[in-house]
Scaffold this active site. Structure first.
Site, PDB file in Angstrom:
ATOM      1  N   LYS A   1       0.812  53.654 -39.369  1.00 18.10           N
ATOM      2  CA  LYS A   1       1.933  52.823 -38.913  1.00 18.10           C
ATOM      3  C   LYS A   1       3.056  53.681 -38.340  1.00 18.10           C
ATOM      4  O   LYS A   1       3.724  53.287 -37.384  1.00 18.10           O
ATOM      5  CB  LYS A   1       2.459  51.971 -40.071  1.00 18.10           C
ATOM      6  CG  LYS A   1       1.738  50.650 -40.237  1.00 18.10           C
ATOM      7  CD  LYS A   1       2.504  49.753 -41.187  1.00 18.10           C
ATOM      8  CE  LYS A   1       1.812  48.428 -41.360  1.00 18.10           C
ATOM      9  NZ  LYS A   1       2.532  47.551 -42.307  1.00 18.10           N
TER      10      LYS A   1
ATOM     11  N   GLU B   1       2.822  45.482 -45.939  1.00 16.39           N
ATOM     12  CA  GLU B   1       4.270  45.655 -45.867  1.00 16.39           C
ATOM     13  C   GLU B   1       4.720  45.212 -44.474  1.00 16.39           C
ATOM     14  O   GLU B   1       4.181  45.694 -43.475  1.00 16.39           O
ATOM     15  CB  GLU B   1       4.647  47.111 -46.110  1.00 16.39           C
ATOM     16  CG  GLU B   1       6.154  47.342 -46.143  1.00 16.39           C
ATOM     17  CD  GLU B   1       6.531  48.782 -46.416  1.00 16.39           C
ATOM     18  OE1 GLU B   1       7.735  49.097 -46.376  1.00 16.39           O
ATOM     19  OE2 GLU B   1       5.612  49.607 -46.649  1.00 16.39           O
TER      20      GLU B   1
ATOM     21  N   ARG C   1     -10.389  54.668 -46.156  1.00 21.08           N
ATOM     22  CA  ARG C   1      -9.703  54.139 -44.982  1.00 21.08           C
ATOM     23  C   ARG C   1     -10.680  54.031 -43.816  1.00 21.08           C
ATOM     24  O   ARG C   1     -11.655  54.765 -43.734  1.00 21.08           O
ATOM     25  CB  ARG C   1      -8.556  55.060 -44.557  1.00 21.08           C
ATOM     26  CG  ARG C   1      -7.357  55.022 -45.472  1.00 21.08           C
ATOM     27  CD  ARG C   1      -6.351  56.061 -45.032  1.00 21.08           C
ATOM     28  NE  ARG C   1      -5.842  55.771 -43.704  1.00 21.08           N
ATOM     29  CZ  ARG C   1      -4.695  55.130 -43.455  1.00 21.08           C
ATOM     30  NH1 ARG C   1      -3.948  54.739 -44.465  1.00 21.08           N
ATOM     31  NH2 ARG C   1      -4.289  54.908 -42.229  1.00 21.08           N
TER      32      ARG C   1
END
Length: 808
Positions: A518, A287, A508
């Site tokens: 983020k 994104e 992760r």
């Protein structure tokens, strides 16, 4: 499952002649016990039981191995077991393979019977004929004659699977095999019956001569093991595209509806394989709302790496750009540039927004089919109703009304925040990702890629899976926090009748003493806690690059971290290890001192200039570069002590050391200022028969000719950004920041060869560490970032000199 339920299940399973221990084990597994109970019911044995252990075991196999995407055909297989057509596990396995490919589509009786060997009669003569053919393959006959009876048990398994043998009666096959072996070898001899002698362990020197490990050091063995791990293929865990007709997930419903066992039909898979040629197609879908970090490097390694492993494989770079208020052109450009720097080449660069027209049409289709509705609940109300598992008051509004309102939303005639389009899923489901997720919301914002065309934007939950399907993705790979979304991902594709990619979640990548969220990274940047997205203390890829990490080192670390579902919190030294390995390989050696201490060589003339040859890669190459030395030099202040000590190899009064690449000097005295700080060390050049143990680095002085003078520098040394290893466990995470995460050393001096360095160049400053030229470098001052220390350790401030000079 209660104890009473378990007892009933055990009794049921024992009633079909299962072993008591196996029956008890089966009853403790809720999912399997449910499957087995259903199979027993299909067999008609729930009340009557089954006095046939062989058939009971076959029913057990059906319960455990039946392909979930072909459950429509389970009753037939059970009937054929009970009717005697399917008599062995081998026959069941053959049928299962056929049904797995078939899925829920209509069954071909002929193909089914052929796959399961139903009706195939294998005579003793057939087995004998097969044995003769078997020995003729790959020199097995000659091998059997050489190894004799030691090989007989090993060959039996392969013989069972040879030709028609897999449908043969096991006892007849074994007796025929033994008889044929006897015909070939004759009776066992005394030598056949003797136990093989154990081989004596070779001596270490023999091992070394034969290429063994006997004389290898622990370090050599460790490096060898690391090399073996690097050569292993972490992508080997993924299924082939042509195998993508297994059940991806089961979606249960709260209202008693039959669960959805979602998979591609054979027709859907065949159509997909025809369109794509069966190649691997992946996507890296960031994104564009921030800079990429180390976790994205792992995602790139997995996504691009899987495609690259297979001939014809391709990987998209797809911007997941569904939120115009959070995305910027700056981030889009950064992502594309970083992907290239990491060494990956996208097959195509696409945007989710490229599909906005198609997504809108599909949303309309969902409203018309009764699977979506316009809702006027606020965000807080939606959260409250989800907590209570209550339906929205507008959930059952007429289709025509939702269509009209959705069109008004598209035209910008409905105020932002007053309406959303929601998917009609299951508000009472056990999975909160089935709580009527939002498909579209109103945002009066200009989109960085789509412009001003839209004032309604699709959500991630609606967009991601649909675009995966539209772009023919074979493997949709994501991190574990998306695992609960499998149900909604596949439910939507099922409702829309679209092809379903394989979804595979992996853990992760988290690092000690740092953050990769983020949201947290954005907070650090926007609140000024760091110097920007490319601050070298951050684990953004821009920050790591600025610090001097190479893309090869980062990819090597990602490969070493593996593709696993286990939680991963890596110590920082793991990342440093890969950086150090690559920088050692490519970083040219230079001399420089961080905290200069002036030395005068009193028996060298004031205007003397002597040129010495320094090694670019000592011990690996004969390449050299030129340096000048005169009466004055600068050494590291930690390389001098007022009193000598044991195991110390630096300068001290009366002690002789070697100036790297130059000559030996003996310390004859030193001067101090009023504060007691040593300001000058006095030495004499000496000739030595044997080189001293201590070797120290140095740079020439400003009194040398201009081209040989040292370069002034600012050195930036980095420590952990956060004090706690697991920052995710710290509530007030900003208060955990390390105030000493950056130390700026001014007044450093570098050898004149550094004048040729460009921004981004990496070097090993001998005895000090690995460094990278920072973009803040000016004409007057070079700025270096320390990437890593020379040896694996925790972060160190300043020069980690220990006992002073290195030992030669």
């Amino acid at each position: 499952m209660t104890n009473g339920d378990t007892s009933q299940m055990v009794a049921l399973f024992e009633s079909i002649s299962l072993d008591a221990k196996l029956a008890k084990q089966s009853a403790t597994n809720a999912k399997f016990s449910q499957n087995l109970a259903q199979v027993i019911e299909l067999a008609g044995c729930t009340s009557t039981g089954l006095d046939d252990r062989k058939r009971g075991n076959l029913l057990y196999t059906v319960a455990g191995k039946f392909p979930p995407n072909a459950l429509a055909h389970r009753a037939k297989v059970v009937a054929d077991v009970m009717g005697g057509d399917l008599k062995t596990n081998a026959q069941l396995d053959g049928c299962f393979e056929y049904l797995k490919r078939l899925g829920g589509e209509a069954l071909s009786e002929a193909e089914y019977r052929e796959a399961g060997g139903i009706g195939v009669v294998v005579s003793e003569a057939d087995i004998e004929k097969a044995f003769d053919a078997f020995l003729g393959t790959g020199g097995l006959g000659e091998r059997l004659r050489q190894e004799r009876y030691r090989l007989v048990p090993k060959l039996l398994k392969d013989f069972r699977d040879f030709g028609v043998n897999k449908w043969a009666d096991g006892r007849v096959l074994k007796s025929t095999y033994d008889r044929k072996v006897l015909d070939v070898l004759g009776p066992k001899t005394e030598a056949d019956s003797a136990k093989p002698k154990k081989k004596k362990a070779k001596k270490k020197e023999d091992d070394a001569g034969a290429g063994g490990n006997g004389s290898k050091s622990k370090e050599e063995l460790r490096r060898e093991e690391e090399e073996n791990q690097r050569n292993a293929d972490p992508h080997a865990i993924f299924a082939k595209p042509e195998e993508n007709n297994a059940v991806h997930t089961t979606v249960n419903f709260s209202d008693g509806r039959e669960p959805l066992r979602i998979s591609n039909t054979k027709a859907e898979l065949d159509r997909y394989l025809k369109e794509t040629g069966g190649r691997y197609m992946t996507r890296f879908p960031p994104e564009p709302n921030g800079y990429l970090h180390l976790g994205h490097a792992k995602a790139m390694f997995i996504d691009f790496g899987l495609a690259a492993k297979h001939e014809g494989g391709v990987c998209y770079l797809r911007y997941d750009d569904t939120n115009p208020t959070a995305e910027k052109t700056e981030y889009i450009k950064h992502i594309e540039e970083i992907v290239a720097w990491m060494g990956w080449k996208p097959w195509k660069v696409t945007y989710s927004s490229d599909h906005f027209d198609t997504l809108h049409a599909l949303a309309v289709k969902m409203i018309k089919s009764g699977h979506a509705y316009v809702c006027h609940q606020t965000g807080d109300e939606i959260s409250e109703y989800r907590e209570l598992k209550k339906n929205s008051p507008w959930r059952d509004r007429p289709v025509e009304e939702s269509l009209e309102l959705f069109e008004r939303m598209r035209l910008g005639l409905v105020d932002e925040g007053t309406a959303t389009l929601r998917m009609k899923m299951d508000m009472q489901n056990e999975n909160f990702n089935m709580y009527d997720l939002i498909a579209y919301r109103i945002k009066f914002a200009t989109h960085p890629h789509a412009g001003d065309k839209w004032c309604i934007y699709p959500s991630y939950d609606f967009t991601h899976c649909v675009v995966d399907s539209l772009e023919n993705i074979s493997h949709s790979l994501c991190t574990l926090e998306f695992e609960p979304r499998r149900a909604s991902y596949y439910w939507l594709l099922q409702v829309l009748g679209l092809y379903k990619p394989v979804v595979w979640e992996y853990s992760r990548l988290n690092m000690e003493h740092n953050v990769m969220s983020k949201r947290k990274l954005n907070r650090l940047v926007t609140d000024g806690h760091v110097r920007g997205w490319d601050d070298p203390r951050l684990l953004t890829l821009a920050g790591l690059r600025r610090r001097g990490y190479t893309s090869k080192a980062i990819n090597s670390f990602c490969r070493d971290s593996g593709i696993t579902k286990n939680d991963q919190l890596f110590p920082y030294h793991k990342l440093e290890h890969h950086a150090r390995n690559h920088l050692d390989e490519i970083g040219e050696r230079r001399l420089g001192v961080l905290r200069p201490l002036k030395v005068v060589i009193e028996n060298v003339a004031e205007d003397a200039v002597e040129l010495v040859q320094s090694k670019v890669f000592p011990g690996r190459s004969e390449a050299t570069y030129e340096q000048a030395i005169g009466r004055y030099v600068y050494v590291e202040e930690t390389d001098f002590r007022e009193k000598d000590q044991k195991n110390y190899y630096g300068m001290a009064p009366g002690k002789t050391v070697m100036l790297r690449y130059a000559f030996a000097v003996k310390c004859v005295g030193f001067d101090k200022d009023e504060s007691g700080r040593v300001t000058l060390v006095r030495c004499e050049r000496v000739e030595v028969a044997k080189a001293p143990k201590g070797v120290i680095h140095w740079v020439g002085s400003e009194r040398l000719p201009a081209e040989h003078r040292p370069v002034k520098a600012e050195i930036r040394l980095y420590d952990y950004l956060f004090n706690s290893a697991d920052v995710g466990e710290v509530d007030d995470w900003l208060s955990d920041m390390n105030e000493n995460s950056l130390e700026v050393v001014t007044g450093a001096l570098l050898g004149p060869k550094f004048r040729e360095a460009k921004i981004g160049d990496v070097f090993q400053m001998e005895r000090v560490g690995y460094f990278c030229v920072d973009p803040d470098t000016t004409e007057n001052t070079m700025v270096l970032n320390r990437t890593v220390t020379l040896k694996e350790s925790v972060f160190t401030k300043g020069v980690k000199s220990g006992g002073g000079a290195s030992r030669k």
